[in-house]
Design a protein around this motif. Structure first.
Motif, mmCIF file in Angstrom:
data_model
loop_
_atom_site.group_PDB
_atom_site.id
_atom_site.type_symbol
_atom_site.label_atom_id
_atom_site.label_comp_id
_atom_site.label_asym_id
_atom_site.label_seq_id
_atom_site.Cartn_x
_atom_site.Cartn_y
_atom_site.Cartn_z
ATOM 1 N N UNK A 150 0.910 -1.129 0.070
ATOM 2 C CA UNK A 150 0.181 0.147 0.124
ATOM 3 C C UNK A 150 1.014 1.157 -0.004
ATOM 4 N N UNK A 151 2.053 1.214 0.720
ATOM 5 C CA UNK A 151 2.540 2.443 0.796
ATOM 6 C C UNK A 151 3.563 2.523 -0.451
ATOM 7 N N UNK A 152 3.994 1.532 -1.313
ATOM 8 C CA UNK A 152 4.576 1.615 -2.615
ATOM 9 C C UNK A 152 3.499 2.394 -3.504
ATOM 10 N N UNK A 153 2.277 2.017 -3.558
ATOM 11 C CA UNK A 153 1.374 2.774 -4.308
ATOM 12 C C UNK A 153 1.427 4.178 -3.763
ATOM 13 N N UNK A 154 1.259 4.423 -2.704
ATOM 14 C CA UNK A 154 0.840 5.538 -2.048
ATOM 15 C C UNK A 154 1.862 6.655 -2.457
ATOM 16 N N UNK A 155 3.197 6.327 -2.229
ATOM 17 C CA UNK A 155 4.072 7.321 -2.446
ATOM 18 C C UNK A 155 4.389 7.666 -3.919
ATOM 19 N N UNK A 156 4.044 6.604 -4.741
ATOM 20 C CA UNK A 156 4.098 6.849 -6.129
ATOM 21 C C UNK A 156 2.930 7.684 -6.802
ATOM 22 N N UNK A 157 1.846 7.440 -6.082
ATOM 23 C CA UNK A 157 0.528 8.162 -6.901
ATOM 24 C C UNK A 157 0.171 9.451 -6.116
ATOM 25 N N UNK A 158 0.658 9.787 -5.023
ATOM 26 C CA UNK A 158 0.239 10.893 -4.023
ATOM 27 C C UNK A 158 1.347 11.757 -3.953
ATOM 28 N N UNK A 159 0.899 13.293 -4.067
ATOM 29 C CA UNK A 159 1.943 14.299 -3.623
ATOM 30 C C UNK A 159 2.541 13.832 -2.380
ATOM 31 N N UNK A 160 3.444 14.412 -2.076
ATOM 32 C CA UNK A 160 4.158 14.642 -0.841
ATOM 33 C C UNK A 160 3.533 14.723 0.520
ATOM 34 N N UNK A 161 2.610 16.001 0.486
ATOM 35 C CA UNK A 161 1.754 16.361 1.611
ATOM 36 C C UNK A 161 0.668 15.328 1.447
ATOM 37 N N UNK A 163 0.799 12.021 0.693
ATOM 38 C CA UNK A 163 1.437 10.962 1.182
ATOM 39 C C UNK A 163 1.493 11.256 2.837
ATOM 40 N N UNK A 164 2.031 12.238 3.358
ATOM 41 C CA UNK A 164 2.257 12.452 4.723
ATOM 42 C C UNK A 164 1.001 12.228 5.295
ATOM 43 N N UNK A 165 -0.271 13.010 4.967
ATOM 44 C CA UNK A 165 -1.540 12.946 5.315
ATOM 45 C C UNK A 165 -2.022 11.545 5.426
ATOM 46 N N UNK A 166 -1.798 10.718 4.444
ATOM 47 C CA UNK A 166 -2.294 9.316 4.293
ATOM 48 C C UNK A 166 -1.448 8.392 5.388
ATOM 49 N N UNK A 167 -0.441 8.814 5.440
ATOM 50 C CA UNK A 167 0.663 8.001 6.551
ATOM 51 C C UNK A 167 0.051 8.389 8.088
ATOM 52 N N UNK A 168 -0.370 9.325 8.222
ATOM 53 C CA UNK A 168 -0.760 9.659 9.575
ATOM 54 C C UNK A 168 -2.254 9.347 9.966
ATOM 55 N N UNK A 169 -3.158 9.647 8.878
ATOM 56 C CA UNK A 169 -4.624 9.629 9.191
ATOM 57 C C UNK A 169 -5.221 8.403 8.276
ATOM 58 N N UNK A 170 -4.299 7.722 7.622
ATOM 59 C CA UNK A 170 -4.866 6.553 6.745
ATOM 60 C C UNK A 170 -4.542 5.325 7.300
ATOM 61 N N UNK A 171 -3.092 5.304 7.560
ATOM 62 C CA UNK A 171 -2.664 3.928 8.062
ATOM 63 C C UNK A 171 -3.105 3.485 9.551
#
Length: 198
Positions: A150-161, A163-171
């Motif tokens: 999931x992270x491999x898809x996320x950092x490739x498809x999302x902007x940096x901001x 991705x950070x939001x997803x890492x904190x509030x998604x995972x």
């Protein structure tokens, strides 16, 4: 032990679990806030500092540093340091992939050698039969693989901001939902069913 003492022990255990959760969540919140205000490199630097502070706090508050936060902290230090040194945000984005892959490999490796390693980590929290520990370990190993992918898809498809939001509030919600989904397994394989009134 009286019922009052048992209830008090349960409340203290719950309070301690909440404190552990907040201590481990703190660095992610710091990462999100600083990144949103000053960018990924400042966010990474503060993430490293907050992670170190979290590990120290765990040692003083609980008498030990849990294995999983410790491994994650070491990877944060290494990959966060590379991010700052090389000024390349890719390294901090790879950190969740590396950490989750390590956890998955260790758990699968333990199962290969007929060891349910989660029993060593959480044996003082849950009391399960051998089959229960094997199933729980296998499920968490698969879940860590899922998080790495999931992270491999996320950092490739999302902007940096993003991705950070997803890492904190998604995972975190995804992980909590998965943990809750394992309650049935814990109940089915609990060794203290009679004591629990089942």
């Amino acid at each position: 032990m009286s019922q009052t003492e048992m209830k008090t022990g349960t409340q203290e255990s719950g309070s301690q679990q909440l404190m552990k959760f907040l201590v481990e969540l703190g660095p992610l919140v710091v990462f999100f806030i600083v990144n949103s205000r000053a960018g990924i490199f400042w966010g990474t630097g503060c993430f490293i500092a907050a992670t170190a502070a979290s590990l120290i706090a765990s040692r003083f508050l609980f008498g030990r540093v849990p294995v999983m936060p410790l491994v994650s902290g070491v990877v944060v230090l290494v990959f966060g340091g590379l991010t700052l040194w090389l000024q390349d945000e890719l390294f901090i984005k790879l950190k969740p992939t590396i950490v989750n892959s390590i956890f998955a490999a260790v758990l699968f490796g333990g199962l290969f050698f007929k060891k349910s390693l989660l029993s060593y980590l959480f044996g003082d929290v849950f009391s399960l039969d051998d089959e229960g520990w094997r199933k729980l370990t296998f499920r968490w190993a698969c879940f860590f693989v899922f998080l790495a992918i999931l992270n491999e898809f996320a950092w490739r498809l999302l902007t940096t901001d993003q991705w950070v939001t997803f890492k904190v509030f998604g995972i975190m919600p995804i992980t909590m939902a998965f943990a809750i989904s394992q309650v049935g397994l814990l109940q089915r394989h609990a060794l203290n069913k009679d004591a629990a009134g089942e």
